[in-house]
Motif scaffolding. Structure first.
Motif, PDB file in Angstrom:
ATOM      1  N   ASN A  37       0.830  -1.196   0.000  1.00 50.89           N
ATOM      2  CA  ASN A  37       0.000   0.000   0.000  1.00 50.89           C
ATOM      3  C   ASN A  37       0.870   1.254   0.000  1.00 50.89           C
ATOM      4  O   ASN A  37       1.893   1.316   0.668  1.00 50.89           O
ATOM      5  CB  ASN A  37      -1.005   0.006   1.158  1.00 50.89           C
ATOM      6  N   SER A  70      -6.287  -2.165   3.407  1.00 48.43           N
ATOM      7  CA  SER A  70      -6.463  -2.654   2.032  1.00 48.43           C
ATOM      8  C   SER A  70      -7.898  -2.972   1.632  1.00 48.43           C
ATOM      9  O   SER A  70      -8.180  -3.096   0.441  1.00 48.43           O
ATOM     10  CB  SER A  70      -5.619  -3.922   1.829  1.00 48.43           C
ATOM     11  N   LEU A 123      -3.291   0.827  -3.696  1.00 50.12           N
ATOM     12  CA  LEU A 123      -2.766  -0.519  -3.490  1.00 50.12           C
ATOM     13  C   LEU A 123      -2.350  -1.100  -4.828  1.00 50.12           C
ATOM     14  O   LEU A 123      -2.956  -0.794  -5.847  1.00 50.12           O
ATOM     15  CB  LEU A 123      -3.843  -1.418  -2.871  1.00 50.12           C
TER      16      LEU A 123
END
Length: 150
Positions: A37, A70, A123
């Motif tokens: 990320n 995420s 991401l």
């Protein structure tokens, strides 16, 4: 203790160096690429993960932080290694030495976030030999270890 343990500590001690416990996970896609990320605070890449809240285990923190960072729900496959070397200074001046339990994880639900959050800009999956600029040496060490111990 409610969520926000680290913020509470920081409100009392300011930017002084702290030793903190963290958990992170290695999630691989079908091409054996690792999910990273792009962080909002440091503007570089790291593994999804973060600080333990008071009373939380490493594995609980990994699962919780993975979902927060995420959007993906994971379960722990196995612990990989504890990383306890290195310190880091955040852009806001906070100084830390992190003790990080790294896990191998698998996706069991959720989906990758598509919008920026307060912690994650975006991401992406990366090949272990073509990584983007990383947050710190410990992140690099964890990815090097994971590349050789999947």
């Amino acid at each position: 203790m409610p969520k926000g343990y680290i913020k509470e500590i920081r409100s009392r001690v300011g930017h002084m160096p702290l030793i903190l416990n963290t958990a992170a996970g290695i999630l691989l896609n079908d091409r054996q690429q690792v999910l990273l990320n792009l962080r909002t605070d440091t503007h570089n890449w790291s593994l999804p993960g973060g600080y333990l809240e008071f009373g939380e285990t490493y594995s609980q923190a990994c699962v919780r932080e993975y979902k927060e960072d995420s959007g993906v729900e994971v379960e722990i496959i196995r612990p990989l290694k504890i990383f306890d070397e290195g310190s880091f200074s955040y852009p806001n001046g906070d100084q830390v030495q992190t003790i990080t339990q790294l896990f191998l994880v698998r996706q069991i639900g959720g989906q990758l976030l598509t919008d920026e959050t307060d912690e994650t800009v975006r991401l992406d999956y990366f090949d272990f030999d073509q990584l983007p600029p990383l947050m710190n040496q410990q992140t690099e060490d964890m990815l090097t270890y994971a590349a050789n111990n999947r």
